[in-house]
Design a protein around this motif. Structure first.
Motif, PDB file in Angstrom:
ATOM      1  N   GLU A 125       0.768  -1.027   0.086  1.00  0.00           N
ATOM      2  CA  GLU A 125       0.123  -0.307  -0.212  1.00  0.00           C
ATOM      3  C   GLU A 125       0.716   1.160  -0.047  1.00  0.00           C
ATOM      4  O   GLU A 125       0.433   2.168  -0.476  1.00  0.00           O
ATOM      5  N   ALA A 138       0.269   3.553  -3.091  1.00  0.00           N
ATOM      6  CA  ALA A 138      -0.404   5.177  -2.988  1.00  0.00           C
ATOM      7  C   ALA A 138       0.451   6.062  -3.894  1.00  0.00           C
ATOM      8  O   ALA A 138       0.710   6.853  -4.310  1.00  0.00           O
ATOM      9  N   GLU A 163       0.398   5.971  -7.173  1.00  0.00           N
ATOM     10  CA  GLU A 163      -0.500   6.761  -8.056  1.00  0.00           C
ATOM     11  C   GLU A 163      -0.126   8.274  -8.107  1.00  0.00           C
ATOM     12  O   GLU A 163      -0.223   8.968  -8.810  1.00  0.00           O
ATOM     13  N   LYS A 164       0.251   8.541  -6.836  1.00  0.00           N
ATOM     14  CA  LYS A 164       0.185  10.037  -6.505  1.00  0.00           C
ATOM     15  C   LYS A 164       1.457  10.754  -7.973  1.00  0.00           C
ATOM     16  O   LYS A 164       1.276  11.669  -8.770  1.00  0.00           O
TER      17      LYS A 164
END
Length: 299
Positions: free
Chosen positions: A33, A37, A40-41
């Motif tokens: 995760e 995360a 994706e940022k």
């Protein structure tokens, strides 16, 4: 993953098993995760920088780190200082390997055989020759570039809108991944996967798996530029060649990469690099036509 995958047969395997492999590799497996995360940022920020092109960007896997350059035993233009630095790097990383009796190192042969890592300058010339404009947003996936200030300068001049994970993330956001090369590579992988065009400049597991993943999510098309480095060595070594001739050769090279982007898996090839046709299908029973050129014209 590679040592385990290489022990698995890729031929004479039931279709359902091949499809299960694809589902596990491209659908079920996810980065942890924190990596997912931040990845994706990074993609979101890269798309923000590419708003002029509708969020489309080019990703280049640039393998010009010191260890890659040293291991290749290729010569560049750094003279005696470069030779000293790379000899020292070879000794640190592969103590005595390159000084064994009887070992012959021929940098010129390495280059003609397409085994030398592409320099940032060579990447820039190739992309400009293929028709990418100087305002094309480009993400550079790499480790620490060898002699970066000097070697990256010409690429920056040709393509001012260059980005890396270090420029898109704050020091605080990047801190948890520092000193973990596999985590940093996972961030690069995520941004490259979502790019409109992926450019690979050297072999290895990273581009091979990425090309397979891109084929899977792009309905069979890798949308990848894989240059013919032997041809490039000849072209870049011809000082009298005009830019028009060089550009024409680059566009032919890009066209051939595009055709190979739809390549179907050979019996002995890895399902993870070429998931078609077992893991991809269409109602017509054939793979769709490439629309890569339509996208490329946007640049």
């Amino acid at each position: 993953m590679s040592p385990f995958a290489n022990r698995l047969s890729h031929s004479e395997v039931p279709l359902t098993i091949q499809q299960l492999r694809c589902f596990a590799n491209f659908e079920s497996l996810r980065f942890a995760e924190p990596i997912g995360a931040v990845g994706e940022k990074l993609v979101a920020r890269m798309k923000e920088q590419s708003v002029k092109y509708g969020g489309k960007y080019v990703a280049v896997h640039l393998r010009f780190e010191e260890d890659m350059v040293a291991f290749s035993c290729c010569l560049y233009d750094g003279g005696e200082e470069e030779q000293y630095e790379l000899d020292a790097a070879r000794e640190r990383g592969w103590r005595g390997k390159f000084r064994r009796p009887g070992r012959v190192i021929r940098p010129d042969v390495n280059r003609m055989n397409g085994k030398c890592p592409m320099t940032p300058l060579e990447v820039g010339l190739m992309l400009r020759g293929m028709g990418f404009q100087n305002d094309t947003p480009i993400f550079i996936a790499s480790g620490k570039i060898y002699n970066a200030d000097k070697n990256m300068a010409p690429l920056h001049q040709m393509f001012p809108f260059l980005y890396t994970k270090e420029t898109l993330l704050s020091p605080e956001e990047l801190m948890p991944f520092k000193n973990f090369s596999s985590r940093l590579a996972a961030l690069d992988y995520t941004v490259c996967l979502e790019s409109e065009v992926f450019v690979t400049t050297q072999g290895g597991n990273f581009p091979q798996f990425l090309m397979g993943h891109r084929r899977y999510i792009n309905n069979g098309h890798a949308k990848t530029i894989k240059p013919d480095k032997r041809k490039l060595a000849l072209l870049l070594g011809a000082p009298d060649m005009s830019w028009a001739t060089f550009s024409k050769e680059m566009q032919i090279m890009q066209y051939r990469s595009d055709v190979k982007g739809h390549e179907l898996r050979k019996p002995s090839a890895s399902i993870y690099t070429c998931p078609a046709p077992e893991c991809l299908c269409s109602q017509s029973g054939t793979l769709p036509e490439s629309n890569y050129y339509m996208h490329k014209q946007d640049y």
